[in-house]
Design an enzyme around this catalytic site. Sequence first.
Site, PDB file in Angstrom:
ATOM      1  N   VAL E  77       0.866  -1.179   0.000  1.00 25.62           N
ATOM      2  CA  VAL E  77       0.000   0.000   0.000  1.00 25.62           C
ATOM      3  C   VAL E  77       0.899   1.225   0.000  1.00 25.62           C
ATOM      4  O   VAL E  77       1.746   1.371   0.880  1.00 25.62           O
ATOM      5  CB  VAL E  77      -0.879  -0.018   1.272  1.00 25.62           C
ATOM      6  CG1 VAL E  77      -1.754   1.217   1.326  1.00 25.62           C
ATOM      7  CG2 VAL E  77      -1.707  -1.298   1.330  1.00 25.62           C
ATOM      8  N   CYS E  78       0.728   2.096  -0.980  1.00 25.13           N
ATOM      9  CA  CYS E  78       1.581   3.286  -1.082  1.00 25.13           C
ATOM     10  C   CYS E  78       1.403   4.184   0.134  1.00 25.13           C
ATOM     11  O   CYS E  78       0.290   4.625   0.434  1.00 25.13           O
ATOM     12  CB  CYS E  78       1.253   4.074  -2.335  1.00 25.13           C
ATOM     13  SG  CYS E  78       2.043   5.697  -2.360  1.00 25.13           S
ATOM     14  N   ILE E  79       2.495   4.510   0.800  1.00 23.70           N
ATOM     15  CA  ILE E  79       2.408   5.282   2.040  1.00 23.70           C
ATOM     16  C   ILE E  79       1.877   6.697   1.811  1.00 23.70           C
ATOM     17  O   ILE E  79       1.042   7.186   2.586  1.00 23.70           O
ATOM     18  CB  ILE E  79       3.772   5.313   2.776  1.00 23.70           C
ATOM     19  CG1 ILE E  79       3.612   5.975   4.150  1.00 23.70           C
ATOM     20  CG2 ILE E  79       4.841   6.019   1.965  1.00 23.70           C
ATOM     21  CD1 ILE E  79       4.780   5.734   5.071  1.00 23.70           C
ATOM     22  N   ALA E  82      -1.762   6.537   1.060  1.00 19.49           N
ATOM     23  CA  ALA E  82      -2.483   6.046   2.231  1.00 19.49           C
ATOM     24  C   ALA E  82      -2.630   7.139   3.289  1.00 19.49           C
ATOM     25  O   ALA E  82      -3.683   7.275   3.920  1.00 19.49           O
ATOM     26  CB  ALA E  82      -1.762   4.838   2.817  1.00 19.49           C
TER      27      ALA E  82
END
Lengths: 102, 102, 135, 135, 130, 130
Positions: E77-79, E82
């Site tokens: 999940v792309c930080i 997110a």
Amino acid sequence: MSTLHTVNKSPFGNTALSSCLGHCLTGDAVLLIEDAVYGALDGSAMASEVKARMGEVALYVLEGDLKARGIDAGKLISGAQPVGYDGFVDLVTEHDRTQSWL
Amino acid sequence: MSTLHTVNKSPFGNTALSSCLGHCLTGDAVLLIEDAVYGALDGSAMASEVKARMGEVALYVLEGDLKARGIDAGKLISGAQPVGYDGFVDLVTEHDRTQSWL
Amino acid sequence: MSDTKKFLYVNRKPPYGTIYALESLEVVLIGAAFEQDVSLAFLDDGVFQLTRGQNTDAIGVKNFSPTFRALGDYEVTKLYVERESLEARGLSEGDLQEITYEDEDDDWEEKPSIRVVSRAEMAKIMADQDVVLSF
Amino acid sequence: MSDTKKFLYVNRKPPYGTIYALESLEVVLIGAAFEQDVSLAFLDDGVFQLTRGQNTDAIGVKNFSPTFRALGDYEVTKLYVERESLEARGLSEGDLQEITYEDEDDDWEEKPSIRVVSRAEMAKIMADQDVVLSF
Amino acid sequence: MKIGVVVSEGPYTHQAADTAYQFVKAALDKGHEVPRVFFYHDGVNVSTRLSVPPQDERHIQKQWTALAQDHGIDLVVCIAAAQRRGLLDENEARRQGKDAHNIAEGFRISGLGQLIEMGIQTDRLVTFGD
Amino acid sequence: MKIGVVVSEGPYTHQAADTAYQFVKAALDKGHEVPRVFFYHDGVNVSTRLSVPPQDERHIQKQWTALAQDHGIDLVVCIAAAQRRGLLDENEARRQGKDAHNIAEGFRISGLGQLIEMGIQTDRLVTFGD
């Protein structure tokens, strides 16, 4: 060297399929998924634009999405080929790259 | 009795503005917001379709969205009127209903 | 075969109405560290990302258009813009920002990063990639 | 003036690719309890919501098309479908589900809920509402 | 072949996460490797463990978590995406001073470099979005 | 006049929540009443208190919470749409057996009836979506 192009939006609401057809090259494949499967309907306002590229470009349609939307295979443009998710995978591996027309 | 129609998507990618123009009635207003402000660009492939309704329908463009996108007011179709958010509110209250062409 | 791949970032959406343009640029900036052969394509409504004079004060959204001018510092120097897309929108190259880079192979001469190409040329550029990321 | 308002639910998007069609239907079902004067408009890609024979087994998404046939039980009996939208998509009325209601003012006779109208008629229907909800 | 997958839209709202799931299942069935799926844009919303869909609908997060566990897929999940959208793991929640976290088992938060790396290390990359 | 507002898309991804915010501010400035804003579809994602946007970007949830507190606006998050997408308040989390909740102050979870009621009780209704 060839490309698999995927399109997922209805061509009656969005120009992604038109742009895809305008950019794909001879020997490429176009796979219609999700709401883009409507682009394979024969007798629609979009049909002639799609048919115009069918000599050079192979047209595939994701079968699950067709059935979900109640489209009988008999209503498709001649030459449009229904494929399952396994066929989708084969198309990805058989072509050198996949380009999604989002 | 009249309607304020709002459109928020670029007419080059999406048919919402076309459909709106095909359904609005004489005396209605069309307000272009967000990415739909591009629909007021003169000299574009969309301009003639928009101009064709300008006698019967008033065309407004949300000014903040124009400036965000770097569109100078001088580039707009003649008669397209920039309004601020306060003008947007006035348009909502002056018309009997608001219809969003999402 | 080297480890370098040709990466193309395809931008077809206008800025601000949705976040795709901004988040595409964030990928390009991070991706620059990987020293791949990077190109950016702007076609359809994506050409609107590059217009000059963007000012987002009234809409409360961050103006990210100045970041395009910094791409040269990240060695991202190939920004292909489709001519037919500009024309259909009533735009010409003069409506776009000037974006340049300093060419290290040519005595650091300042050169334009934007290359306006025809639709046919754009199609060939797309077909010449290893990885195509679409936004 | 009575407390009854004319509510129009405008459906312009196809089913399954996005959730708008399903969540629109959820509003209609809840809204039915409020005894307003309810109409549904199906135009542009919204006409695809009503096609017969939908089967979503392969895509793993819930098939909500049978719910349209239950609308009559909720006294939602006016489903306007635009003829021009059907024609542009190569569809005719025969491609749509049969949706009926029992008319309590006419000895519970079963009548069709779908009314195919021209674009000009659709425009007038839209202009005759108090509240327009768009999906 | 090694196939990398990007999911760019949130669950339920767009079909992208469903189509990607069916595609990955089919690819694995055919003997291909799917080492990583990268969730970007609203795609990060797939990773919430707080989703409670109606009983008669599929549970998209649980489908992905199970598939990842069965086949060793790295769900990233792309930080940055997110953080904007309110998806946090325990570490991130502590670091940001937030009183709750919501990432489901099987997903991990990491940077955009993981997307580029996936593009470099796989033979094909397929994006599902809107 | 009484103006009701619907927000149908999530924060940051679409401009809808920003445009709606500017519109509501302008309506209040002109002396109109905005008794309620209804968050539907991905609009429910606006209500998460776990969002951490970059420092140089607006904080959409906090903007709405502050506006609601200053002007007594009822920010209603659709329960059915919220459950699908993983937005829960403390009660819902307990009821669903979830170990966390994420709804921000100023928002309340309720049913679709609140949308219809808003349509009945306001003079105008404006929808911001995609």
